[in-house]
Design a protein around this motif. Structure first.
Motif, PDB file in Angstrom:
ATOM      1  N   ALA A 100     -25.959 -30.085 -70.275  1.00  0.00           N
ATOM      2  CA  ALA A 100     -26.967 -29.806 -71.300  1.00  0.00           C
ATOM      3  C   ALA A 100     -27.564 -28.409 -71.129  1.00  0.00           C
ATOM      4  O   ALA A 100     -28.148 -27.859 -72.061  1.00  0.00           O
ATOM      5  CB  ALA A 100     -28.068 -30.852 -71.236  1.00  0.00           C
ATOM      6  N   ILE A 101     -27.370 -27.831 -69.950  1.00  0.00           N
ATOM      7  CA  ILE A 101     -27.967 -26.538 -69.649  1.00  0.00           C
ATOM      8  C   ILE A 101     -26.936 -25.416 -69.648  1.00  0.00           C
ATOM      9  O   ILE A 101     -27.216 -24.298 -70.083  1.00  0.00           O
ATOM     10  CB  ILE A 101     -28.667 -26.587 -68.272  1.00  0.00           C
ATOM     11  CG1 ILE A 101     -29.763 -27.648 -68.268  1.00  0.00           C
ATOM     12  CG2 ILE A 101     -29.241 -25.218 -67.911  1.00  0.00           C
ATOM     13  CD1 ILE A 101     -30.363 -27.891 -66.912  1.00  0.00           C
ATOM     14  N   ASP A 102     -25.747 -25.713 -69.166  1.00  0.00           N
ATOM     15  CA  ASP A 102     -24.747 -24.660 -68.977  1.00  0.00           C
ATOM     16  C   ASP A 102     -23.412 -25.041 -69.581  1.00  0.00           C
ATOM     17  O   ASP A 102     -23.098 -26.213 -69.754  1.00  0.00           O
ATOM     18  CB  ASP A 102     -24.551 -24.371 -67.483  1.00  0.00           C
ATOM     19  CG  ASP A 102     -25.802 -23.797 -66.850  1.00  0.00           C
ATOM     20  OD1 ASP A 102     -26.304 -24.415 -65.892  1.00  0.00           O
ATOM     21  OD2 ASP A 102     -26.266 -22.750 -67.323  1.00  0.00           O
ATOM     22  N   ASN A 103     -22.627 -24.014 -69.829  1.00  0.00           N
ATOM     23  CA  ASN A 103     -21.289 -24.173 -70.400  1.00  0.00           C
ATOM     24  C   ASN A 103     -20.386 -23.179 -69.684  1.00  0.00           C
ATOM     25  O   ASN A 103     -20.620 -21.974 -69.755  1.00  0.00           O
ATOM     26  CB  ASN A 103     -21.345 -23.884 -71.897  1.00  0.00           C
ATOM     27  CG  ASN A 103     -20.132 -24.392 -72.629  1.00  0.00           C
ATOM     28  OD1 ASN A 103     -19.425 -25.271 -72.162  1.00  0.00           O
ATOM     29  ND2 ASN A 103     -19.880 -23.822 -73.801  1.00  0.00           N
ATOM     30  N   TYR A 104     -19.378 -23.680 -68.985  1.00  0.00           N
ATOM     31  CA  TYR A 104     -18.538 -22.822 -68.169  1.00  0.00           C
ATOM     32  C   TYR A 104     -17.105 -22.814 -68.689  1.00  0.00           C
ATOM     33  O   TYR A 104     -16.611 -23.826 -69.180  1.00  0.00           O
ATOM     34  CB  TYR A 104     -18.532 -23.312 -66.716  1.00  0.00           C
ATOM     35  CG  TYR A 104     -19.896 -23.358 -66.085  1.00  0.00           C
ATOM     36  CD1 TYR A 104     -20.593 -24.561 -65.978  1.00  0.00           C
ATOM     37  CD2 TYR A 104     -20.493 -22.205 -65.586  1.00  0.00           C
ATOM     38  CE1 TYR A 104     -21.849 -24.609 -65.395  1.00  0.00           C
ATOM     39  CE2 TYR A 104     -21.746 -22.247 -65.008  1.00  0.00           C
ATOM     40  CZ  TYR A 104     -22.422 -23.445 -64.923  1.00  0.00           C
ATOM     41  OH  TYR A 104     -23.663 -23.488 -64.343  1.00  0.00           O
ATOM     42  N   TRP A 105     -16.461 -21.652 -68.526  1.00  0.00           N
ATOM     43  CA  TRP A 105     -15.075 -21.481 -68.962  1.00  0.00           C
ATOM     44  C   TRP A 105     -14.225 -20.912 -67.831  1.00  0.00           C
ATOM     45  O   TRP A 105     -14.697 -20.097 -67.033  1.00  0.00           O
ATOM     46  CB  TRP A 105     -15.009 -20.522 -70.143  1.00  0.00           C
ATOM     47  CG  TRP A 105     -15.666 -21.033 -71.375  1.00  0.00           C
ATOM     48  CD1 TRP A 105     -16.957 -20.824 -71.764  1.00  0.00           C
ATOM     49  CD2 TRP A 105     -15.060 -21.850 -72.385  1.00  0.00           C
ATOM     50  NE1 TRP A 105     -17.184 -21.465 -72.959  1.00  0.00           N
ATOM     51  CE2 TRP A 105     -16.041 -22.099 -73.362  1.00  0.00           C
ATOM     52  CE3 TRP A 105     -13.791 -22.402 -72.555  1.00  0.00           C
ATOM     53  CZ2 TRP A 105     -15.802 -22.872 -74.502  1.00  0.00           C
ATOM     54  CZ3 TRP A 105     -13.541 -23.158 -73.681  1.00  0.00           C
ATOM     55  CH2 TRP A 105     -14.542 -23.384 -74.638  1.00  0.00           C
ATOM     56  N   GLY A 106     -12.970 -21.332 -67.816  1.00  0.00           N
ATOM     57  CA  GLY A 106     -12.007 -20.714 -66.931  1.00  0.00           C
ATOM     58  C   GLY A 106     -11.431 -19.468 -67.586  1.00  0.00           C
ATOM     59  O   GLY A 106     -11.775 -19.115 -68.715  1.00  0.00           O
ATOM     60  N   GLN A 107     -10.514 -18.829 -66.856  1.00  0.00           N
ATOM     61  CA  GLN A 107      -9.943 -17.574 -67.349  1.00  0.00           C
ATOM     62  C   GLN A 107      -8.776 -17.805 -68.310  1.00  0.00           C
ATOM     63  O   GLN A 107      -8.337 -16.875 -68.990  1.00  0.00           O
ATOM     64  CB  GLN A 107      -9.475 -16.712 -66.166  1.00  0.00           C
ATOM     65  CG  GLN A 107      -8.106 -17.064 -65.588  1.00  0.00           C
ATOM     66  CD  GLN A 107      -8.080 -18.373 -64.812  1.00  0.00           C
ATOM     67  OE1 GLN A 107      -9.114 -18.980 -64.539  1.00  0.00           O
ATOM     68  NE2 GLN A 107      -6.881 -18.815 -64.452  1.00  0.00           N
ATOM     69  N   GLY A 108      -8.274 -19.016 -68.352  1.00  0.00           N
ATOM     70  CA  GLY A 108      -7.179 -19.354 -69.264  1.00  0.00           C
ATOM     71  C   GLY A 108      -5.815 -19.271 -68.606  1.00  0.00           C
ATOM     72  O   GLY A 108      -5.597 -18.508 -67.661  1.00  0.00           O
TER      73      GLY A 108
END
Length: 115
Positions: A100-108
């Motif tokens: 609910a606070i953060d959204n993380y992504w990998g490099q693909g």
């Protein structure tokens, strides 16, 4: 800061299979959702598969019955098993971890499906 590292992409012929992995730097059960997205050249990023903390899953219609999202909590890793691959599955695949606070992504990781 959470780090997500994808692996397992590559070149495969149509009809083949690949398994993508996403290793997280912290416990994946701490996230509300873990998901796989993809982005093809010239197109918007789209969600492919998602798994909630409780284990429920959902898939884009284009991959239902062919892709399976799973996880190994002990390894802090989420997987995407991709079977019966089609040329239209060609894209960069991204791992996503959401709270609910953060959204993380990998490099693909690049997945290319040839005829």
């Amino acid at each position: 800061q959470v780090k997500l590292v994808e692996s397992g992409g590559g070149l495969v012929q149509a009809g083949g299979s690949l398994r993508l992995s996403c290793a997280a730097s912290r416990a994946i059960f701490s996230f509300n959702f873990m998901a796989w997205y993809r982005q093809a050249p010239g197109k918007q990023r789209e969600m492919v598969a998602i798994m909630a903390r409780g284990g429920s899953t959902n898939y884009d219609d284009s991959v239902k019955g062919r892709f399976t999202i799973s996880r190994d909590n002990a390894k802090n890793t989420v997987y995407l098993q991709m079977n019966s691959l089609k040329p239209e599955d060609t894209a960069v695949y991204y791992c996503n971890a959401y709270t609910a606070i953060d959204n993380y992504w990998g490099q693909g990781t690049q997945v290319t499906v040839s005829l």
